[in-house]
Every structure is written in structure tokens, then in C-alpha cells.
Write an enzyme that holds these catalytic residues in place. Structure first.
Site, short mmCIF file in Angstrom:
data_model
loop_
_atom_site.label_atom_id
_atom_site.label_comp_id
_atom_site.label_asym_id
_atom_site.label_seq_id
_atom_site.Cartn_x
_atom_site.Cartn_y
_atom_site.Cartn_z
N ASP A 30 5.34 -10.02 2.38
CA ASP A 30 3.95 -9.59 2.20
C ASP A 30 3.18 -10.71 1.50
OD1 ASP A 30 2.54 -6.46 1.95
OD2 ASP A 30 1.57 -8.16 0.98
N ILE A 31 1.96 -10.99 1.97
CA ILE A 31 1.20 -12.09 1.35
C ILE A 31 0.61 -11.66 0.00
CG2 ILE A 31 0.62 -13.41 3.43
CD1 ILE A 31 -2.19 -12.04 3.28
N ASN A 87 2.43 3.57 5.19
CA ASN A 87 1.08 4.11 5.03
C ASN A 87 0.53 4.49 6.40
OD1 ASN A 87 0.95 3.66 2.22
ND2 ASN A 87 0.53 1.50 2.59
N GLY A 93 -4.24 4.12 2.72
CA GLY A 93 -4.62 2.72 2.64
C GLY A 93 -3.93 1.84 3.68
N GLN A 94 -3.66 2.41 4.86
CA GLN A 94 -3.04 1.58 5.93
C GLN A 94 -4.00 0.45 6.29
OE1 GLN A 94 -1.91 3.60 9.60
NE2 GLN A 94 -0.93 1.77 10.41
N HIS A 100 4.16 -0.29 10.00
CA HIS A 100 4.95 -1.22 9.19
C HIS A 100 5.51 -0.53 7.96
CE1 HIS A 100 0.70 -1.57 7.92
NE2 HIS A 100 1.10 -1.92 6.73
N HIS A 102 6.87 -1.06 4.19
CA HIS A 102 6.95 -1.91 3.01
C HIS A 102 8.34 -1.71 2.40
CE1 HIS A 102 2.58 -2.83 2.67
NE2 HIS A 102 2.45 -1.66 3.28
#
Lengths: 114, 114
Positions: A30-31, A87, A93-94, A100, A102
Site C-alpha cells: 500500500d502506498i 472495504n 471508504g472503498q 482488494h 488489506h
């Protein structure tokens, strides 16, 4: 899906720090990490969200969890513990409309989960 | 698993407010809800965690996500949004060693997820 960020990452048109890849799934860092280990795990097939999960694609979800198990071992968070989060939609908050997971670990995670 | 709380709920030896049940999965309301809708979704087969997920049981995980999709529709959180969370081990605060998905919705969920 030409406008999907994650499809672009799959096609290597957008760079990402890849943690795992095979013909069905991709995992990358994740960035904006929220834990010492924070990986995104996605199916290569474009599925927007759980709401859009077709019955015939459910096998890929099971497979993806086997990869999550393997990734946790490789990243050495399997014994300390880790959290998987999906999400779906606005309240969650998708941020990208490509389903995906997390994978978070490396620190004590709090409750509630957001 | 005689000492497993969730197996006892499956066997109806411990009461729970059931939201959905079939031969493979059970969904019931969390006794300590962290959102207006907070359901626990479990496979009836005892699997302790993702760490213990056998390859041959991955299909049940895919199926469980189809049920999560259906449940979200029935609970009317599919359009507003919802989060799925699995805790694995100590750092994630896994409280019961029977793999379970938290389905949370009905409010804006924060980031990070714990």
C-alpha cells in the site's frame, strides 16, 4: 477496465512494489501504509466489490485467502498476527473500485476496526 | 471442537441472535457491536484461523463471501457500504479460535481499520 488503477498496476502501466504475483492474483505494498506491513491483495480479474461478486468467481476468493496465508508466512506476520480488511462502498471508504484485501500486520491492531 | 464457543453456537448449545443459516455457514449478531450493523459470519466447519486454512477448504471461503453479499443486501448496508474484517492471531485481537468475518455497516467507518 481502462480507468481502473489496480488494472493498470496489473498491466504494469502504473508502478507498484509487488509482494506476490501469479496468473490469478497480485499483491503489492500500500502506498499509504497503516501498519509496518500493509499489503493489498487483489484478483487479476476486475470485480468492483463484494456487491458485484459473481457466483462463478467465488473460487478465486477462496484461492486468494490461501495466498493471504502464504504471504503472511513469507512476511513473518503469521505468528504475531494480522488483519484482513475489505472495504465495500462509501461507508467503508472503498477508494478503488476493484475488490482488494488489506493485509495489515507488524503492530498491535486496535478495536473497533475503524 | 468441544471447547469452541462458535461451535457451541452452531450446535445451539449457546444462544445467539441468528441472522442467516444454511448447511455450510452461520451468521449471528456480535454481542459487543461496534457499528449499527455488526454480524459475525462463520463456516460451520471448525477452522481455527487463516493460518490453519486447508487448501481443500478454500471453496467454503468463496461461498461465505457470496453469503456476505446476500446478507449485506438483506441488512440494507449493501448500498451505504460495509467492511469485512478477519482477525488472525494476537496482534489482530482474534478473540475466538474459529475463523470468523466481522461484517460492519450502518455508520461511516474510519481509517486506519484499527
Amino acid at each position: 477496465m481502462t480507468d481502473c488503477l489496480f488494472c493498470k498496476i496489473i498491466e504494469k502501466k502504473v508502478p507498484a512494489k509487488i509482494a506476490y504475483e501469479d496468473d490469478k492474483v497480485l499483491a503489492f505494498h500500500d502506498i499509504s501504509p497503516q501498519a509496518p506491513t500493509h499489503i493489498l491483495l487483489i484478483p487479476k480479474k476486475h470485480i468492483a466489490s463484494i456487491n458485484d461478486l459473481p457466483e462463478q468467481d467465488s473460487a478465486i476468493i477462496g484461492y486468494l485467502h490461501l495466498i493471504a496465508k502464504k504471504l503472511a508466512q513469507e512476511l513473518k506476520i503469521d505468528q504475531s498476527g494480522f488483519r484482513l480488511v475489505i472495504n465495500n462502498g462509501l461507508d467503508a471508504g472503498q477508494a478503488v473500485s476493484h475488490i482488494h484485501w488489506h493485509v495489515l500486520g507488524g503492530r498491535k491492531l486496535q478495536w473497533p476496526p475503524g
